[in-house]
Design an enzyme around this catalytic site. Structure first.
Site, PDB file in Angstrom:
ATOM      1  N   GLN A 127       0.756  -1.246   0.193  1.00 31.48           N
ATOM      2  CA  GLN A 127      -0.008  -0.081   0.063  1.00 31.48           C
ATOM      3  C   GLN A 127       0.960   1.217  -0.058  1.00 31.48           C
ATOM      4  O   GLN A 127       1.646   1.435   0.944  1.00 31.48           O
ATOM      5  CB  GLN A 127      -0.817  -0.124   1.246  1.00 31.48           C
ATOM      6  N   GLY A 128       0.981   2.131  -1.002  1.00 30.45           N
ATOM      7  CA  GLY A 128       1.575   3.175  -1.154  1.00 30.45           C
ATOM      8  C   GLY A 128       0.850   4.517  -1.120  1.00 30.45           C
ATOM      9  O   GLY A 128       0.692   5.165  -1.933  1.00 30.45           O
ATOM     10  N   SER A 130       1.331   6.630   2.089  1.00 33.01           N
ATOM     11  CA  SER A 130       2.110   7.701   3.132  1.00 33.01           C
ATOM     12  C   SER A 130       3.425   8.265   2.355  1.00 33.01           C
ATOM     13  O   SER A 130       4.141   7.361   1.550  1.00 33.01           O
ATOM     14  CB  SER A 130       2.596   7.090   4.511  1.00 33.01           C
ATOM     15  N   SER A 163       4.909  -0.990   3.661  1.00 32.42           N
ATOM     16  CA  SER A 163       5.225  -2.223   4.264  1.00 32.42           C
ATOM     17  C   SER A 163       5.359  -3.347   3.405  1.00 32.42           C
ATOM     18  O   SER A 163       4.758  -3.605   2.169  1.00 32.42           O
ATOM     19  CB  SER A 163       4.031  -2.595   5.179  1.00 32.42           C
ATOM     20  N   GLU A 246      -9.333  -1.404   7.048  1.00 32.59           N
ATOM     21  CA  GLU A 246      -8.060  -1.656   7.853  1.00 32.59           C
ATOM     22  C   GLU A 246      -8.385  -1.597   9.341  1.00 32.59           C
ATOM     23  O   GLU A 246      -7.621  -2.112  10.160  1.00 32.59           O
ATOM     24  CB  GLU A 246      -7.099  -0.740   7.130  1.00 32.59           C
TER      25      GLU A 246
HETATM   26  C1  LIG Z   1       3.750  -0.794  11.464  1.00 29.21           C
HETATM   27  C2  LIG Z   1       3.569   0.453  10.248  1.00 29.21           C
HETATM   28  C3  LIG Z   1       3.066  -0.008   8.893  1.00 29.21           C
HETATM   29  C4  LIG Z   1       2.811   0.914   7.991  1.00 29.21           C
HETATM   30  N1  LIG Z   1       2.422   0.510   6.934  1.00 29.21           N
HETATM   31  C5  LIG Z   1       2.111   1.475   5.921  1.00 29.21           C
HETATM   32  C6  LIG Z   1       1.965   1.102   4.668  1.00 29.21           C
HETATM   33  O1  LIG Z   1       2.024  -0.335   4.223  1.00 29.21           O
HETATM   34  N2  LIG Z   1       1.478   1.999   3.559  1.00 29.21           N
HETATM   35  C7  LIG Z   1       1.275   3.169   4.056  1.00 29.21           C
HETATM   36  O2  LIG Z   1       1.163   3.893   3.183  1.00 29.21           O
HETATM   37  N3  LIG Z   1       1.753   3.880   5.191  1.00 29.21           N
HETATM   38  C8  LIG Z   1       2.082   2.926   6.242  1.00 29.21           C
HETATM   39  N4  LIG Z   1       2.383   3.375   7.333  1.00 29.21           N
HETATM   40  C9  LIG Z   1       2.319   4.562   7.808  1.00 29.21           C
HETATM   41  C10 LIG Z   1       1.111   5.302   8.520  1.00 29.21           C
HETATM   42  O3  LIG Z   1       0.086   5.313   7.923  1.00 29.21           O
HETATM   43  C11 LIG Z   1       1.696   6.380   9.107  1.00 29.21           C
HETATM   44  O4  LIG Z   1       2.897   6.606  10.026  1.00 29.21           O
HETATM   45  C12 LIG Z   1       0.664   7.360   9.691  1.00 29.21           C
HETATM   46  O5  LIG Z   1      -0.423   7.577   9.237  1.00 29.21           O
HETATM   47  C13 LIG Z   1       1.279   8.749  10.604  1.00 29.21           C
HETATM   48  O6  LIG Z   1       1.946   9.379   9.639  1.00 29.21           O
HETATM   49  P1  LIG Z   1       3.335  10.082   9.887  1.00 29.21           P
HETATM   50  O7  LIG Z   1       4.234   9.031  10.318  1.00 29.21           O
HETATM   51  O8  LIG Z   1       3.734  10.798   8.732  1.00 29.21           O
HETATM   52  O9  LIG Z   1       3.229  10.903  11.073  1.00 29.21           O
HETATM   53  P2  LIG Z   1       2.540  12.499  11.207  1.00 29.21           P
HETATM   54  O10 LIG Z   1       1.388  12.703  10.227  1.00 29.21           O
HETATM   55  O11 LIG Z   1       3.702  13.436  11.131  1.00 29.21           O
HETATM   56  O12 LIG Z   1       2.209  12.776  12.695  1.00 29.21           O
HETATM   57  C14 LIG Z   1       3.158  13.035  13.760  1.00 29.21           C
HETATM   58  C15 LIG Z   1       2.473  13.144  14.978  1.00 29.21           C
HETATM   59  O13 LIG Z   1       1.785  14.245  14.938  1.00 29.21           O
HETATM   60  C16 LIG Z   1       0.147  13.889  15.142  1.00 29.21           C
HETATM   61  N5  LIG Z   1      -0.822  14.611  14.217  1.00 29.21           N
HETATM   62  C17 LIG Z   1      -0.537  14.945  13.024  1.00 29.21           C
HETATM   63  N6  LIG Z   1      -1.724  15.505  12.582  1.00 29.21           N
HETATM   64  C18 LIG Z   1      -2.519  15.787  13.612  1.00 29.21           C
HETATM   65  C19 LIG Z   1      -3.671  16.618  13.838  1.00 29.21           C
HETATM   66  N7  LIG Z   1      -4.136  16.997  12.918  1.00 29.21           N
HETATM   67  N8  LIG Z   1      -4.245  16.568  14.981  1.00 29.21           N
HETATM   68  C20 LIG Z   1      -3.623  15.900  16.206  1.00 29.21           C
HETATM   69  N9  LIG Z   1      -2.433  15.259  16.156  1.00 29.21           N
HETATM   70  C21 LIG Z   1      -1.764  15.303  14.968  1.00 29.21           C
HETATM   71  C22 LIG Z   1       0.214  12.584  14.924  1.00 29.21           C
HETATM   72  O14 LIG Z   1      -0.748  11.953  15.521  1.00 29.21           O
HETATM   73  C23 LIG Z   1       1.441  11.888  15.394  1.00 29.21           C
HETATM   74  O15 LIG Z   1       1.369  11.685  16.784  1.00 29.21           O
HETATM   75  C24 LIG Z   1       2.675   2.388   8.625  1.00 29.21           C
HETATM   76  C25 LIG Z   1       3.184   2.706   9.772  1.00 29.21           C
HETATM   77  C26 LIG Z   1       3.290   1.907  10.668  1.00 29.21           C
HETATM   78  C27 LIG Z   1       3.908   2.269  11.920  1.00 29.21           C
END
Ligand SMILES: Cc1cc2nc3c(=O)[nH]c(=O)nc-3n(C[C@H](O)[C@H](O)[C@H](O)COP(=O)(O)OP(=O)(O)OC[C@H]3O[C@@H](n4cnc5c(N)ncnc54)[C@H](O)[C@@H]3O)c2cc1C
Length: 384
Positions: A127-128, A130, A163, A246
């Site tokens: 899944q692409g 993020s 992932s 999901e």
């Molecule tokens: C084990 C794992 C597997 C994953 N697999 C995939 C995958 O296969 N494909 C894929 O596309 N993605 C994947 N992800 C990515 C995942 O969807 C993102 O990590 C997640 O959506 C958070 O985005 P970010 O890491 O950019 O954090 P950010 O969005 O930068 O957030 C950082 C912090 O700020 C907080 N925050 C941000 N915006 C707000 C708001 N508006 N209000 C309150 N708090 C806020 C967040 O809660 C977090 O604590 C995976 C992540 C993990 C951990």
């Protein structure tokens, strides 16, 4: 008191589902979980399990037969997951949410071509969505698919946290196709073959030692019109459909797995209660309550599925509850069984480490609370 061994989730026509469960148990007796080979990466081991389950007809039960499934219901698939979870076996591969995205948005030709191979494990998908600058704020992504004069697209950008991309053949990719349109109506989904020129996949090592995550670099990758899923601008709706499935508590393979550990903690608290500090006994009680609340939610989702209701924003409640339950459970288990289970290589230790990610993957806990406030409770902060 219910226990996982009682398979506490009753749903659908009991006789029909019991027949299915009995058939699956008989099949499992003749097809036990294969041994993981020395040095075999977990995704490859799970892929062998996926193909074995599929050979018995236990993957895609709720997918129509013309697309490679068995044309049964989501509850039949849930029953199979439940049986596996209650035995501590790895679940049915988690492709249901990607399959749902294709079922709802792909063309008839794409569904017939892509779904049977996805269900069989002939093609492995990732899944692409993020990106380095767009996780929670998915609509702010910058990967861009430019329409060329010859009708193809040229895609440039970077994905992150993809992932198991290094083990996948295809990626369900989101990209922007219109820089002028508002973010939510300018995203488009594509099926990206990962061996296409211009694609670079770079694995990243996580704290638990796994290289689950990947970076995906897209440098002028050509995609045909026929590789677009849905219309231009449908990408946001497709993404919301995907994450709603999901986040759903109906992944009862997880619930059964939690139930096994909750029951073990309860037994320990009864047998060795006096030795455990009061605070830890209270935590065991909370683990039990979390599990019961999750079961109640799963039953609610079952009732909704039976009524033909699709998954929606309320599954953010399930995701929060699952996160709380899972993190508390493995944290508590590490304290109750420190000698047996603590330390790298211990199964509970590995589960504990992975549980820390539950409040991030599939959308963070903060984002689930925002969704519940805005889309379930219809509260606004005055800014909307
Ligand atoms: C084990 C794992 C597997 C994953 N697999 C995939 C995958 O296969 N494909 C894929 O596309 N993605 C994947 N992800 C990515 C995942 O969807 C993102 O990590 C997640 O959506 C958070 O985005 P970010 O890491 O950019 O954090 P950010 O969005 O930068 O957030 C950082 C912090 O700020 C907080 N925050 C941000 N915006 C707000 C708001 N508006 N209000 C309150 N708090 C806020 C967040 O809660 C977090 O604590 C995976 C992540 C993990 C951990």
């Amino acid at each position: 008191m219910t226990t996982p061994a009682d398979l506490p989730l009753e749903f659908g026509d009991p006789a029909d589902l019991e027949r299915l469960r009995a058939g699956f148990r008989a099949w499992l007796a003749g097809h036990p979980l294969p041994e993981r080979l020395p040095d075999e990466p977990l995704p490859l081991f799970l892929h062998r399990w996926h193909r074995l389950l599929h050979s018995g007809g236990w993957v895609g039960l709720d997918v129509p037969e013309e697309y490679g499934g068995r044309g049964l219901t989501a509850l039949h698939q849930v029953a199979v997951s439940d049986e596996l979870g209650a035995r501590g076996a790895p679940g049915v591969p988690r492709i249901g949410y990607l399959a749902h995205a294709l079922l709802e948005f792909a063309s008839e030709e794409q569904r017939r071509r892509l779904l049977p191979r996805m269900l069989a494990g002939d093609d492995v998908w990732c899944q692409g969505f993020s990106e380095p600058g767009a996780g929670s704020d998915l609509a702010g992504m910058s990967t861009y698919a430019e329409r060329l004069d010859d009708g193809h697209y040229s895609v440039r950008g970077q994905k992150l946290w993809t992932s198991y991309a290094q083990y996948s053949g295809y990626c369900l990719l989101l990209a922007r196709t219109d820089r002028a349109a508002p973010p939510h109506s300018s995203l488009t989904a594509f099926v990206l073959p990962l061996d296409r020129p211009g694609v670079t996949v770079r694995p990243l090592r996580a704290a638990n030692g796994d290289d689950e995550f990947c970076e995906l670099f897209l440098d002028g990758v050509r995609l045909a019109d026929s590789e677009r899923i849905g219309a231009e601008g449908d990408g946001w709706a497709l993404a919301m459909t995907t994450v709603s499935y999901e986040r759903n508590a109906l992944d009862t393979g997880h619930l059964s797995k939690y139930g096994l550990l909750v029951e073990r903690l309860r037994r320990t608290a009864r047998e060795r209660g006096g030795e455990l500090p009061d605070g830890l006994r209270s935590e065991i009680g909370r683990c039990f309550v979390d599990y019961e609340v999750l079961l109640a939610h799963a039953r609610r989702r079952i009732a909704e599925r039976r009524a033909g209701q699709a998954a929606g924003p309320e599954t953010s409640i399930d995701k929060l509850l699952m996160t709380r339950a899972e993190q508390r459970l493995y944290r508590t288990a590490l304290q109750v069984f420190p000698d047996e289970l603590h330390g790298p290589g211990g199964e509970v230790f590995a589960e504990f480490l992975y549980s820390r990610a539950a409040s991030v993957y599939g959308g963070t806990s903060q984002i689930q609370r925002n969704i519940i406030a805005k889309r379930v409770l219809r509260l606004t902060d005055g800014a909307d």
